[in-house]
Scaffold this motif. Structure first.
Motif, PDB file in Angstrom:
ATOM      1  N   PRO A   1     -14.678  23.378  -5.442  1.00  0.00           N
ATOM      2  CA  PRO A   1     -15.268  23.186  -6.776  1.00  0.00           C
ATOM      3  C   PRO A   1     -16.308  24.230  -7.141  1.00  0.00           C
ATOM      4  N   ASP A   2     -16.966  24.847  -6.130  1.00  0.00           N
ATOM      5  CA  ASP A   2     -17.954  25.880  -6.448  1.00  0.00           C
ATOM      6  C   ASP A   2     -17.366  27.291  -6.373  1.00  0.00           C
ATOM      7  N   GLY A   3     -16.016  27.386  -6.419  1.00  0.00           N
ATOM      8  CA  GLY A   3     -15.363  28.684  -6.556  1.00  0.00           C
ATOM      9  C   GLY A   3     -15.226  29.484  -5.276  1.00  0.00           C
ATOM     10  N   ARG A   4     -15.238  28.828  -4.122  1.00  0.00           N
ATOM     11  CA  ARG A   4     -15.144  29.530  -2.848  1.00  0.00           C
ATOM     12  C   ARG A   4     -13.804  29.255  -2.185  1.00  0.00           C
ATOM     13  N   ILE A   5     -13.336  30.231  -1.399  1.00  0.00           N
ATOM     14  CA  ILE A   5     -12.175  30.032  -0.533  1.00  0.00           C
ATOM     15  C   ILE A   5     -12.707  30.092   0.892  1.00  0.00           C
ATOM     16  N   TYR A   6     -12.814  28.933   1.510  1.00  0.00           N
ATOM     17  CA  TYR A   6     -13.499  28.854   2.792  1.00  0.00           C
ATOM     18  C   TYR A   6     -12.814  29.684   3.878  1.00  0.00           C
TER      19      TYR A   6
END
Length: 261
Positions: free
Chosen positions: A18-23
């Motif tokens: 949701p915060d725009g990251r690709i872990y």
């Protein structure tokens, strides 16, 4: 449910949180940061690539640690992170360089080669069933007579640099490069700066643990022998020794001034 959602974003290679990251990309970058550092420096005379190749055991042959690779006569690369992932990318880059030569009858451009590799890296951040490459590359070479230096990180983003580092202790080494790099560096200056940068990771640096190559318009890709690296280390040690002596003399002068007062 919120915990399960978090795991889904954490495990998914192609899902944005949701915060725009690709872990998974961030984890791949963490794998790179745990690797031995590799340095690239661009000078007007050519590109210097250097890497720390220190064995993890006294029983390991130092020559078996390959950190620098020739992609073509005019371009080379160094890596940090998972070695197996890096070798896959290096083989891919070599095939593209050879195919370009066969298809068009001319050497591949350094920028074109880098962007082709980063496109391949980026695909693995967008498809299910794969994972990002846990490796980063520095690609340096000569294009139209001019030195070029690029980086490729696990997200598939290419950047051009004057000087940069990948791997462990990046912040400290990059700060050193930013302080000491300038437009007037000679190739020899670039070699010395690269060795100094690796000393941030290992102060008691040994010549046989440093892999170093230069790429120039005149000689193309050239690997520097251990003897040349040792000469650079001796020169650095001598320069540092002279600096310490000058500091000592200054302290003595200050002490004598205090006595006279």
């Amino acid at each position: 449910m919120r915990g399960n959602d978090q795991q889904a974003y954490d495990r998914g290679t192609s899902l944005f949180s949701p915060d725009g990251r690709i872990y998974q990309v961030e984890y791949a970058r963490e794998a790179v940061s745990r690797g031995a550092p590799s340095v690239g420096i661009r000078t007007p005379e050519g590109v210097v690539l250097a890497a720390l190749a220190q064995p993890s055991s006294e029983l390991m042959e130092a020559e078996s640690i390959e950190k620098l690779h020739k992609l073509d006569d005019h371009v080379g690369t160094t890596n940090a992170g998972h070695v197996a992932d890096a070798r896959n990318l290096i083989d891919y880059a070599r095939r593209f360089a050879q195919g370009n030569q066969l298809r068009y009858g001319e050497p591949v451009g350094v920028e074109a080669l880098t962007k082709h590799v980063t496109d391949y890296i980026q695909e693995n951040t967008q498809m299910g069933g794969t994972r990002p490459f846990g490796a980063a590359l520095l690609i340096g070479g000569i294009e139209d007579g001019n030195p070029r230096l690029f980086s490729a990180d696990p997200s598939g983003t290419p950047h051009e640099w004057r000087a940069t580092v990948i791997g462990a202790d990046r912040s400290e080494i990059q700060s050193l490069l930013e302080d000491e790099w300038d437009e007037e560096l000679t190739l020899e200056d670039g070699i010395e700066l690269a060795v100094r940068a690796l000393q941030v990771r290992s102060e008691e640096l040994e010549a046989e643990h440093v892999n170093l190559v230069t790429v120039t318009p005149e000689e193309g890709y050239r690997q520097c022998p251990v003897e040349d690296v040792q000469d650079v280390l001796d020169r650095i040690l001598e320069d540092d020794g002279e600096g310490d002596e000058e500091d000592g003399e200054g302290d003595e002068d200050e002490a004598s001034d205090d006595t006279e007062e």
